[in-house]
Write a protein that holds these residues in place. Sequence first.
Motif, PDB file in Angstrom:
ATOM      1  N   ILE A  89       0.872  -1.176   0.000  1.00 37.64           N
ATOM      2  CA  ILE A  89       0.000   0.000   0.000  1.00 37.64           C
ATOM      3  C   ILE A  89       0.909   1.227   0.000  1.00 37.64           C
ATOM      4  CG2 ILE A  89      -0.228  -0.197   2.541  1.00 37.64           C
ATOM      5  CD1 ILE A  89      -2.942   1.300   2.187  1.00 37.64           C
ATOM      6  N   PRO A  90       0.606   2.197  -0.843  1.00 33.77           N
ATOM      7  CA  PRO A  90       1.442   3.402  -0.854  1.00 33.77           C
ATOM      8  C   PRO A  90       1.354   4.137   0.481  1.00 33.77           C
ATOM      9  CG  PRO A  90      -0.089   3.347  -2.725  1.00 33.77           C
ATOM     10  CD  PRO A  90      -0.494   2.266  -1.786  1.00 33.77           C
ATOM     11  N   LYS A 140       3.454   7.369   1.159  1.00 38.18           N
ATOM     12  CA  LYS A 140       4.563   8.284   0.853  1.00 38.18           C
ATOM     13  C   LYS A 140       5.009   9.174   1.994  1.00 38.18           C
ATOM     14  CE  LYS A 140       3.952   8.387  -4.069  1.00 38.18           C
ATOM     15  NZ  LYS A 140       3.522   9.120  -5.238  1.00 38.18           N
ATOM     16  N   CYS A 141       4.083   9.600   2.844  1.00 39.26           N
ATOM     17  CA  CYS A 141       4.498  10.497   3.932  1.00 39.26           C
ATOM     18  C   CYS A 141       4.785   9.717   5.215  1.00 39.26           C
ATOM     19  CB  CYS A 141       3.449  11.581   4.164  1.00 39.26           C
ATOM     20  SG  CYS A 141       1.963  10.998   4.983  1.00 39.26           S
ATOM     21  N   GLU A 142       4.798   8.391   5.104  1.00 43.89           N
ATOM     22  CA  GLU A 142       5.108   7.530   6.266  1.00 43.89           C
ATOM     23  C   GLU A 142       4.136   7.743   7.423  1.00 43.89           C
ATOM     24  OE1 GLU A 142       7.239   5.141   6.093  1.00 43.89           O
ATOM     25  OE2 GLU A 142       8.240   5.671   4.229  1.00 43.89           O
ATOM     26  N   GLY A 143       2.879   7.933   7.100  1.00 40.31           N
ATOM     27  CA  GLY A 143       1.860   7.961   8.151  1.00 40.31           C
ATOM     28  C   GLY A 143       1.629   9.309   8.809  1.00 40.31           C
ATOM     29  N   CYS A 154      -2.332   6.639   1.111  1.00 39.82           N
ATOM     30  CA  CYS A 154      -2.800   5.428   1.794  1.00 39.82           C
ATOM     31  C   CYS A 154      -4.322   5.376   1.875  1.00 39.82           C
ATOM     32  CB  CYS A 154      -2.204   5.346   3.193  1.00 39.82           C
ATOM     33  SG  CYS A 154      -2.771   6.670   4.275  1.00 39.82           S
ATOM     34  N   HIS A 155      -4.978   6.146   1.010  1.00 37.14           N
ATOM     35  CA  HIS A 155      -6.442   6.189   0.965  1.00 37.14           C
ATOM     36  C   HIS A 155      -7.027   4.792   0.698  1.00 37.14           C
ATOM     37  CE1 HIS A 155     -10.129   7.606  -1.575  1.00 37.14           C
ATOM     38  NE2 HIS A 155     -10.482   7.328  -0.338  1.00 37.14           N
ATOM     39  N   ILE A 156      -7.968   4.382   1.537  1.00 36.50           N
ATOM     40  CA  ILE A 156      -8.662   3.093   1.375  1.00 36.50           C
ATOM     41  C   ILE A 156     -10.153   3.315   1.575  1.00 36.50           C
ATOM     42  CG2 ILE A 156      -6.759   1.633   2.186  1.00 36.50           C
ATOM     43  CD1 ILE A 156      -8.468   1.632   4.939  1.00 36.50           C
ATOM     44  N   LEU A 214      -8.647  -2.010  -0.889  1.00 27.29           N
ATOM     45  CA  LEU A 214      -7.500  -1.259  -1.383  1.00 27.29           C
ATOM     46  C   LEU A 214      -7.868  -0.643  -2.724  1.00 27.29           C
ATOM     47  CD1 LEU A 214      -4.536  -3.700  -0.706  1.00 27.29           C
ATOM     48  CD2 LEU A 214      -5.303  -1.787   0.701  1.00 27.29           C
ATOM     49  N   LEU A 215      -7.356   0.521  -2.976  1.00 27.94           N
ATOM     50  CA  LEU A 215      -7.617   1.179  -4.250  1.00 27.94           C
ATOM     51  C   LEU A 215      -6.423   0.927  -5.152  1.00 27.94           C
ATOM     52  CD1 LEU A 215      -8.818   4.336  -2.466  1.00 27.94           C
ATOM     53  CD2 LEU A 215     -10.238   2.686  -3.627  1.00 27.94           C
ATOM     54  N   GLY A 216      -6.634   1.119  -6.432  1.00 29.50           N
ATOM     55  CA  GLY A 216      -5.527   0.906  -7.361  1.00 29.50           C
ATOM     56  C   GLY A 216      -4.386   1.842  -7.055  1.00 29.50           C
ATOM     57  N   PHE A 217      -3.203   1.383  -7.256  1.00 35.16           N
ATOM     58  CA  PHE A 217      -2.045   2.244  -7.019  1.00 35.16           C
ATOM     59  C   PHE A 217      -2.159   3.486  -7.896  1.00 35.16           C
ATOM     60  CE2 PHE A 217      -0.744  -0.596  -4.259  1.00 35.16           C
ATOM     61  CZ  PHE A 217       0.405  -1.366  -4.445  1.00 35.16           C
ATOM     62  N   GLY A 218      -1.828   4.595  -7.307  1.00 29.90           N
ATOM     63  CA  GLY A 218      -1.887   5.837  -8.075  1.00 29.90           C
ATOM     64  C   GLY A 218      -3.139   6.634  -7.822  1.00 29.90           C
ATOM     65  N   SER A 219      -4.162   6.015  -7.238  1.00 27.61           N
ATOM     66  CA  SER A 219      -5.383   6.784  -6.962  1.00 27.61           C
ATOM     67  C   SER A 219      -5.160   7.648  -5.725  1.00 27.61           C
ATOM     68  CB  SER A 219      -6.566   5.856  -6.740  1.00 27.61           C
ATOM     69  OG  SER A 219      -6.302   5.021  -5.655  1.00 27.61           O
TER      70      SER A 219
END
Length: 102
Positions: A32-33, A35-38, A45-47, A95-100
């Motif tokens: 799961i992406p 990028k900002c480490e939480g 990390c949108h789900i 989970l959403l597609g990567f990049g969304s």
Amino acid sequence: MATLTVMPSGKTIEVGEGTTILAALLGAEVEIPHKCEGQAKCGSCHIFLQEGRKGVSKVSKLENEKLDSIVGVGSKSRLACQATILGTENVKIELLGFGSGL
Ligand code: FES
């Protein structure tokens, strides 16, 4: 403990109380992406929270503000790094597609 079911794969993960969904996913080697480490800053990390709303911490102001800025957000949207498993109810996410949401 609560069971976290991850769609679309259907994988299930046992998650301890107080664990974020992001940490649970990464711990189970689910990609799961994040990028900002939480930090609730990137939105990657949108789900979607499909089931078990009461088993997850409420949306914080910070999370809400970030969600507001993401395209494709719906009523089930959460940031995996901000949503904490409470252990009271099993939870199902999608989970959403990567990049969304980037
Ligand atoms: S990892 Fe960046 S908002 Fe969740």
